[in-house]
Design a protein around this motif. Structure first.
Motif, PDB file in Angstrom:
ATOM      1  N   ALA A  26      90.676  40.423 -55.998  1.00  0.00           N
ATOM      2  CA  ALA A  26      89.644  40.640 -56.871  1.00  0.00           C
ATOM      3  C   ALA A  26      89.588  38.987 -57.501  1.00  0.00           C
ATOM      4  CB  ALA A  26      89.883  41.435 -57.910  1.00  0.00           C
ATOM      5  N   MET A  27      90.642  38.484 -57.601  1.00  0.00           N
ATOM      6  CA  MET A  27      90.781  36.999 -58.300  1.00  0.00           C
ATOM      7  C   MET A  27      90.213  36.217 -57.184  1.00  0.00           C
ATOM      8  SD  MET A  27      94.516  37.019 -59.767  1.00  0.00           S
ATOM      9  CE  MET A  27      94.581  35.076 -60.455  1.00  0.00           C
ATOM     10  N   MET A  28      90.381  35.955 -56.035  1.00  0.00           N
ATOM     11  CA  MET A  28      90.012  35.286 -54.947  1.00  0.00           C
ATOM     12  C   MET A  28      88.423  35.282 -54.901  1.00  0.00           C
ATOM     13  SD  MET A  28      92.535  36.148 -51.653  1.00  0.00           S
ATOM     14  CE  MET A  28      91.547  35.183 -50.631  1.00  0.00           C
ATOM     15  N   ALA A  29      88.103  36.637 -54.855  1.00  0.00           N
ATOM     16  CA  ALA A  29      86.550  36.550 -54.889  1.00  0.00           C
ATOM     17  C   ALA A  29      85.849  36.395 -56.281  1.00  0.00           C
ATOM     18  CB  ALA A  29      86.073  37.890 -54.197  1.00  0.00           C
ATOM     19  N   GLY A  30      86.475  36.899 -57.199  1.00  0.00           N
ATOM     20  CA  GLY A  30      85.734  36.796 -58.511  1.00  0.00           C
ATOM     21  C   GLY A  30      85.576  35.463 -58.996  1.00  0.00           C
ATOM     22  N   GLY A  31      86.577  34.443 -58.824  1.00  0.00           N
ATOM     23  CA  GLY A  31      86.540  33.105 -59.442  1.00  0.00           C
ATOM     24  C   GLY A  31      85.547  32.557 -58.406  1.00  0.00           C
TER      25      GLY A  31
ATOM     26  N   MET B 273      87.325  27.917 -65.060  1.00  0.00           N
ATOM     27  CA  MET B 273      87.789  28.918 -65.201  1.00  0.00           C
ATOM     28  C   MET B 273      87.809  29.713 -63.712  1.00  0.00           C
ATOM     29  SD  MET B 273      87.910  31.182 -68.594  1.00  0.00           S
ATOM     30  CE  MET B 273      86.763  32.218 -68.702  1.00  0.00           C
ATOM     31  N   GLY B 274      86.710  29.680 -63.178  1.00  0.00           N
ATOM     32  CA  GLY B 274      86.572  30.218 -61.888  1.00  0.00           C
ATOM     33  C   GLY B 274      87.362  29.658 -60.721  1.00  0.00           C
ATOM     34  N   ILE B 275      87.368  28.223 -60.878  1.00  0.00           N
ATOM     35  CA  ILE B 275      88.181  27.468 -59.981  1.00  0.00           C
ATOM     36  C   ILE B 275      89.675  28.113 -60.094  1.00  0.00           C
ATOM     37  CG2 ILE B 275      89.043  25.244 -59.099  1.00  0.00           C
ATOM     38  CD1 ILE B 275      86.254  24.130 -60.320  1.00  0.00           C
ATOM     39  N   GLY B 276      90.030  27.972 -61.169  1.00  0.00           N
ATOM     40  CA  GLY B 276      91.414  28.287 -61.590  1.00  0.00           C
ATOM     41  C   GLY B 276      91.759  29.719 -61.111  1.00  0.00           C
ATOM     42  N   ILE B 277      91.005  30.924 -61.360  1.00  0.00           N
ATOM     43  CA  ILE B 277      91.254  31.976 -60.898  1.00  0.00           C
ATOM     44  C   ILE B 277      91.621  32.181 -59.292  1.00  0.00           C
ATOM     45  CG2 ILE B 277      90.204  34.400 -60.897  1.00  0.00           C
ATOM     46  CD1 ILE B 277      89.340  33.738 -63.585  1.00  0.00           C
TER      47      ILE B 277
ATOM     48  N   VAL C 173      94.251  32.628 -54.534  1.00  0.00           N
ATOM     49  CA  VAL C 173      94.493  32.444 -53.169  1.00  0.00           C
ATOM     50  C   VAL C 173      95.704  32.093 -52.694  1.00  0.00           C
ATOM     51  CG1 VAL C 173      94.057  30.474 -51.349  1.00  0.00           C
ATOM     52  CG2 VAL C 173      92.244  31.680 -52.418  1.00  0.00           C
ATOM     53  N   LEU C 174      96.584  31.205 -53.556  1.00  0.00           N
ATOM     54  CA  LEU C 174      97.690  30.599 -53.228  1.00  0.00           C
ATOM     55  C   LEU C 174      98.826  31.820 -53.433  1.00  0.00           C
ATOM     56  CD1 LEU C 174      97.891  27.226 -55.326  1.00  0.00           C
ATOM     57  CD2 LEU C 174      97.895  27.599 -52.758  1.00  0.00           C
TER      58      LEU C 174
END
Lengths: 331, 95, 113
Positions: A262-267, A308-312, A317-318
């Protein structure tokens, strides 16, 4: 003086590069890659490019070594011996590479000297960025302004690339969900570095500080070097450190796979949504000025949200890639 | 003033690099990489002040904090490799 | 007057730190086995780092930069000995034995035979 240091660092970098190519042992190559990353970051720093150096620091110092070793755990450590004989095809390859290299070197003579004030990019674009940052966005770090606002399209592209890379790795390695569903309890073998008492204690002490530093880099990016990419990598580093020390299962119970996906897609979606919000409010895609009554304030909101989106995304991903390698290795 | 310290750091980095290239054991290389990392921290701290840009210290802070993660990753890698070698032996004995 | 004193003190600290770094670097290259090399490396990590960062701190005066340098020093002093400890423990477990007695004087290739 800067030139002297630069030449020294680049010489070391060249020696490191040759050693990486020369060695047959991939573990040694990974270690030398760590040194190469440190040298590159120091060179960036020397050129006053603090934002890039911070990115190299955040990715190269910890995470890339971890991921390389994760890949190495799945394969063999020794590179296969290549044939040493010189055939006509290898001579041909050598010739082509040589000719291309000469052309590229020749082409650099036409380029303006590095950092020359009369170069076209310094004459038009850079002064415009520097002056407009003050008028339109009003944040001290012009790099963040360029990255997040003026060149928002490029940055959106980069985030999509990071997202796609993450999805690609997960497709290749699997999320490891099936082997975990079979119920692998915390056995001795996948419990991380539990036997190392001192690192564990220290890790517990330091993880909160690393997280704090990550959030500082995230939200301080408008004022100093930093931003979403670096912060995402630092936060991912803290989670990976936790996973190394306490075992991968524990880390997964803190941030489950679903949350990571969800983080990968959400950001990425958050970044896109901010762009679309610009259109909905009657301006262009990724124009943040309309997000608030005051255009400058709107820019601040837009930059905050997309960072924030980039960070998430980067953190998601990492961490996902790390778990994918770890799950594959224990399966 | 910082020049002497920076030069010493650079030379030490070169010596550490030489150790990393020469080995001979993997542990020597890990040691050299770790040492290289702390030398980078010192180098960047001194450079930040040489250039009069103390706000760049944030970057040095990042290095000081997450540089050692690599060492733990290496240890985990060794542990994993030893575990696999053990499993291989057990399976070989069964056959 | 005060400024000059601080400058001299900082110079001395930086120079001493540089000397420590160099000694450690030479030690890492010249020492006979892993554990003695580790010893030399820890000299640069502890004494060298302390002296260099203290020297820079004196130059920075009372500012946010000094606080950050202090934090960096604390983190360095926490992390690098821990990493060295874990590395030494791991090497010992893996069967890398410290060299003692006569074998100290052999080169790496001779000792392996």
């Amino acid at each position: 003086m800067t030139t002297l240091f630069g030449i020294f660092l680049l010489t070391l970098l060249m020696i490191t590069g040759m050693a990486i190519v020369h060695t047959r042992n991939l573990f040694v190559a990974v270690m030398l890659m760590g040194i190469a990353s440190l040298l590159i970051a120091a060179s960036f720093f020397l050129l006053d490019a603090a934002d890039v150096a911070l990115t190299e620091a955040a990715i190269g110092a910890g995470i890339s070594t971890v991921l390389f070793l994760g890949a190495l755990a799945l394969t063999s450590e020794r590179e296969r011996k290549r044939r040493r004989s010189l055939s006509t095809s290898s001579l041909l390859q050598f010739g082509i590479v040589g000719v291309v290299a000469l052309i590229v070197i020749w082409a650099t003579f036409d380029q303006p000297r590095l950092g020359s004030p009369s170069a076209p990019v310094q004459a038009h674009l850079t002064p415009w960025y520097i002056e407009s940052t003050r008028d339109l966005i009003d944040i001290p770090n012009a790099v963040t302004a360029v990255l997040a606002s003026f060149r928002g399209y490029d940055t959106l592209g980069e985030v999509v690339v990071v997202f796609t890379a993450g999805v690609g790795v997960l497709f290749l390695l699997g999320t490891g969900a099936s082997s975990r569903a079979a119920g692998a309890p915390l056995s001795e073998d996948n419990a991380g570095l539990r036997h190392y008492l001192i690192p564990r204690i220290l890790g517990r002490l330091l993880i909160p500080f690393i997280l704090l530093l990550g959030f500082y880099v995230q939200f301080h990016g408008e004022y100093g070097p930093g931003g979403g990419f670096q912060a995402g990598a630092i936060i991912a580093a803290s989670v990976i450190l936790y996973a190394l020390l306490e075992g991968e299962q524990r880390a997964l119970s803190v941030i489950p796979q679903g949350v990571l996906l969800a983080m990968m897609a959400g950001g990425t979606l958050l970044f896109g949504a901010v762009g679309v919000a610009g259109i909905v409010l009657g301006s262009n895609f990724l124009d943040y000025s309309v997000l608030s009554e005051d255009p400058v304030n709107g820019q601040h909101w837009g930059i905050l949200l997309i960072e924030m989106g980039i960070g998430i995304t980067v953190a998601g991903v990492l961490i996902s890639i790390f778990h994918a390698f770890a799950a594959r290795a224990t399966a | 003033m910082y020049f002497a310290a920076i030069l010493a750091t650079l030379v030490t980095m070169a010596l550490a690099l030489l150790r990393a290239v020469r080995g001979p054991t993997v542990y020597d290389r890990v040691l050299a990489v770790n040492m290289f990392g702390t030398k980078t921290v010192l180098l960047l701290a001194a450079l930040a002040f040489l250039f009069g840009r103390p706000d760049f210290l944030d970057l040095v802070l990042v290095y000081a904090l997450i540089n050692f993660i690599g060492v733990f990753a290496v240890l985990e890698f060794f542990r994993y490799r030893a575990m696999r070698a053990r499993q291989g032996q057990v399976e070989a004995q069964r056959e | 007057m005060m400024d000059i004193a601080i400058d001299i003190a900082s110079w001395v600290l930086l120079a001493l730190g540089g000397v420590n770094l160099l000694i450690g670097g030479i030690g890492v290259l010249r020492m006979p086995d892993l554990y003695t090399r580790m010893h030399a490396a820890s000299l640069t990590d502890s004494m060298g780092a302390i002296l260099v960062i203290l020297g820079i701190m004196l130059q920075a005066g009372l500012s946010l930069a000094t606080v950050k340098l202090g934090v960096i020093l604390v983190f360095l002093l926490l992390t690098s000995p821990t990493a060295a400890n874990a590395l030494a423990a791991s090497a010992l477990l893996a069967g890398v034995t410290p060299r003692t007695g006569q074998s100290l004087h052999l080169s790496d290739s001779e000792a392996r035979e």
